[in-house]
Design a protein around this motif. Structure first.
Motif, PDB file in Angstrom:
ATOM      1  N   VAL A   1     -19.285 112.352  61.008  1.00  0.00           N
ATOM      2  CA  VAL A   1     -18.504 112.066  62.220  1.00  0.00           C
ATOM      3  C   VAL A   1     -18.705 110.616  62.630  1.00  0.00           C
ATOM      4  CG1 VAL A   1     -18.311 112.561  64.694  1.00  0.00           C
ATOM      5  CG2 VAL A   1     -18.418 114.448  63.047  1.00  0.00           C
ATOM      6  N   HIS A   2     -19.938 110.144  62.606  1.00  0.00           N
ATOM      7  CA  HIS A   2     -20.244 108.764  62.983  1.00  0.00           C
ATOM      8  C   HIS A   2     -19.436 107.776  62.130  1.00  0.00           C
ATOM      9  CE1 HIS A   2     -22.932 105.689  64.788  1.00  0.00           C
ATOM     10  NE2 HIS A   2     -22.751 105.072  63.629  1.00  0.00           N
ATOM     11  N   GLY A   3     -19.417 108.007  60.823  1.00  0.00           N
ATOM     12  CA  GLY A   3     -18.658 107.127  59.940  1.00  0.00           C
ATOM     13  C   GLY A   3     -17.174 107.132  60.245  1.00  0.00           C
ATOM     14  N   VAL A   4     -16.611 108.319  60.486  1.00  0.00           N
ATOM     15  CA  VAL A   4     -15.183 108.414  60.811  1.00  0.00           C
ATOM     16  C   VAL A   4     -14.892 107.738  62.148  1.00  0.00           C
ATOM     17  CG1 VAL A   4     -13.314 110.021  61.376  1.00  0.00           C
ATOM     18  CG2 VAL A   4     -14.732 110.408  59.355  1.00  0.00           C
ATOM     19  N   LEU A   5     -15.761 107.909  63.119  1.00  0.00           N
ATOM     20  CA  LEU A   5     -15.560 107.241  64.410  1.00  0.00           C
ATOM     21  C   LEU A   5     -15.517 105.722  64.236  1.00  0.00           C
ATOM     22  CD1 LEU A   5     -17.803 109.399  66.780  1.00  0.00           C
ATOM     23  CD2 LEU A   5     -15.294 109.309  66.743  1.00  0.00           C
ATOM     24  N   HIS A   6     -16.368 105.195  63.363  1.00  0.00           N
ATOM     25  CA  HIS A   6     -16.302 103.755  63.077  1.00  0.00           C
ATOM     26  C   HIS A   6     -14.939 103.380  62.506  1.00  0.00           C
ATOM     27  CE1 HIS A   6     -20.084 101.955  64.114  1.00  0.00           C
ATOM     28  NE2 HIS A   6     -20.793 102.822  63.405  1.00  0.00           N
ATOM     29  N   LEU A   7     -14.429 104.171  61.579  1.00  0.00           N
ATOM     30  CA  LEU A   7     -13.116 103.877  60.995  1.00  0.00           C
ATOM     31  C   LEU A   7     -12.006 103.948  62.033  1.00  0.00           C
ATOM     32  CD1 LEU A   7     -13.281 105.735  57.568  1.00  0.00           C
ATOM     33  CD2 LEU A   7     -13.688 103.311  58.035  1.00  0.00           C
TER      34      LEU A   7
ATOM     35  N   THR B   1     -17.385 101.477  68.115  1.00  0.00           N
ATOM     36  CA  THR B   1     -18.480 100.602  67.705  1.00  0.00           C
ATOM     37  C   THR B   1     -19.753 100.990  68.441  1.00  0.00           C
ATOM     38  OG1 THR B   1     -19.232  98.314  67.503  1.00  0.00           O
ATOM     39  CG2 THR B   1     -17.849  98.824  69.396  1.00  0.00           C
ATOM     40  N   ASP B   2     -20.874 100.740  67.801  1.00  0.00           N
ATOM     41  CA  ASP B   2     -22.164 101.012  68.431  1.00  0.00           C
ATOM     42  C   ASP B   2     -22.972  99.727  68.583  1.00  0.00           C
ATOM     43  OD1 ASP B   2     -22.686 100.654  65.742  1.00  0.00           O
ATOM     44  OD2 ASP B   2     -23.497 102.661  65.431  1.00  0.00           O
ATOM     45  N   LYS B   3     -22.265  98.623  68.748  1.00  0.00           N
ATOM     46  CA  LYS B   3     -22.913  97.316  68.893  1.00  0.00           C
ATOM     47  C   LYS B   3     -23.429  97.076  70.310  1.00  0.00           C
ATOM     48  CE  LYS B   3     -21.782  95.523  64.774  1.00  0.00           C
ATOM     49  NZ  LYS B   3     -22.775  95.571  63.743  1.00  0.00           N
TER      50      LYS B   3
ATOM     51  N   GLN C   1     -22.744 102.677  72.003  1.00  0.00           N
ATOM     52  CA  GLN C   1     -23.685 103.644  71.438  1.00  0.00           C
ATOM     53  C   GLN C   1     -23.625 104.963  72.206  1.00  0.00           C
ATOM     54  OE1 GLN C   1     -27.551 101.809  71.547  1.00  0.00           O
ATOM     55  NE2 GLN C   1     -26.996 100.249  70.052  1.00  0.00           N
ATOM     56  N   ALA C   2     -23.594 104.869  73.532  1.00  0.00           N
ATOM     57  CA  ALA C   2     -23.566 106.077  74.369  1.00  0.00           C
ATOM     58  C   ALA C   2     -22.288 106.872  74.129  1.00  0.00           C
ATOM     59  CB  ALA C   2     -23.702 105.704  75.844  1.00  0.00           C
ATOM     60  N   GLU C   3     -21.159 106.181  74.006  1.00  0.00           N
ATOM     61  CA  GLU C   3     -19.884 106.867  73.781  1.00  0.00           C
ATOM     62  C   GLU C   3     -19.856 107.517  72.396  1.00  0.00           C
ATOM     63  OE1 GLU C   3     -15.917 108.291  74.283  1.00  0.00           O
ATOM     64  OE2 GLU C   3     -17.644 107.962  75.569  1.00  0.00           O
ATOM     65  N   MET C   4     -20.340 106.806  71.394  1.00  0.00           N
ATOM     66  CA  MET C   4     -20.376 107.393  70.049  1.00  0.00           C
ATOM     67  C   MET C   4     -21.308 108.595  70.021  1.00  0.00           C
ATOM     68  SD  MET C   4     -19.980 104.323  67.275  1.00  0.00           S
ATOM     69  CE  MET C   4     -19.680 105.414  65.893  1.00  0.00           C
ATOM     70  N   ARG C   5     -22.450 108.509  70.670  1.00  0.00           N
ATOM     71  CA  ARG C   5     -23.392 109.629  70.710  1.00  0.00           C
ATOM     72  C   ARG C   5     -22.761 110.826  71.414  1.00  0.00           C
ATOM     73  NH1 ARG C   5     -27.702 111.687  68.091  1.00  0.00           N
ATOM     74  NH2 ARG C   5     -28.294 109.553  67.741  1.00  0.00           N
ATOM     75  N   ARG C   6     -22.029 110.570  72.502  1.00  0.00           N
ATOM     76  CA  ARG C   6     -21.364 111.655  73.236  1.00  0.00           C
ATOM     77  C   ARG C   6     -20.362 112.368  72.326  1.00  0.00           C
ATOM     78  NH1 ARG C   6     -16.829 112.945  75.457  1.00  0.00           N
ATOM     79  NH2 ARG C   6     -15.787 110.970  75.074  1.00  0.00           N
TER      80      ARG C   6
END
Length: 152
Positions: free
Chosen positions: A113-119, A123-125, A130-135
């Motif tokens: 999921v993390h990889g697809v979210l990046h695509l 971003t987790d920069k 980071q908080a949004e990606m973790r959520r």
């Protein structure tokens, strides 16, 4: 939005089994794309591998000589189409799942999921990123876990 089925999932040659059903990962990533993107899906290739593969890609393409859990490569030539590759390190999931009090399969799902979210442009920069990606990861891993616990 309906997502045409353009997801390819494979195991790297050095990985003989995956401790999670491939069809469950396929359904999960299809859901993530459908809910998080307006892009059409041209092609998404998800490869599950070991430290050897992921580290070699990390060195070759990012000049980072260390293990990492997931790599995502955006191959799209237009922002309207999703085309990319995600490489998930199954060995990292096996080594670290206890640290996060989760199963190996849930950790593998999180990395995918993390990889697809990046695509999809996440971003987790930053701390907010980071908080949004973790959520979002938590949300989808919960869906994945619930689906795995539900008898067919």
């Amino acid at each position: 939005m309906s997502v045409p089925h353009m997801i390819s999932i494979e195991l790297a040659p050095e990985l003989d089994t995956l401790p999670v059903p491939i069809d469950a990962i396929d359904r999960l990533l299809t859901q993530v794309i459908a809910e998080q993107s307006e892009q059409s899906v041209e092609a998404l290739n998800v490869v599950f591998g070991t430290h050897t593969l992921i580290r070699s890609l990390n060195v070759q393409y990012l000049d980072h000589d260390y293990n990492t859990d997931v790599l995502a490569f955006n191959l799209s030539e237009t922002p309207k189409a999703l085309e990319g590759e995600v490489y998930v390190d199954v060995e990292t999931a096996r080594e670290r799942h206890d640290e996060f009090d989760t199963s190996v399969s849930a950790e593998i799902a999180r990395y995918a999921v993390h990889g697809v979210l990046h695509l999809l442009g996440h971003t987790d920069k930053t701390e907010d990123g980071q908080a949004e990606m973790r959520r979002l990861e938590d949300q989808y891993v919960q869906v994945f876990t619930n689906a795995a616990d539900t008898p067919a």
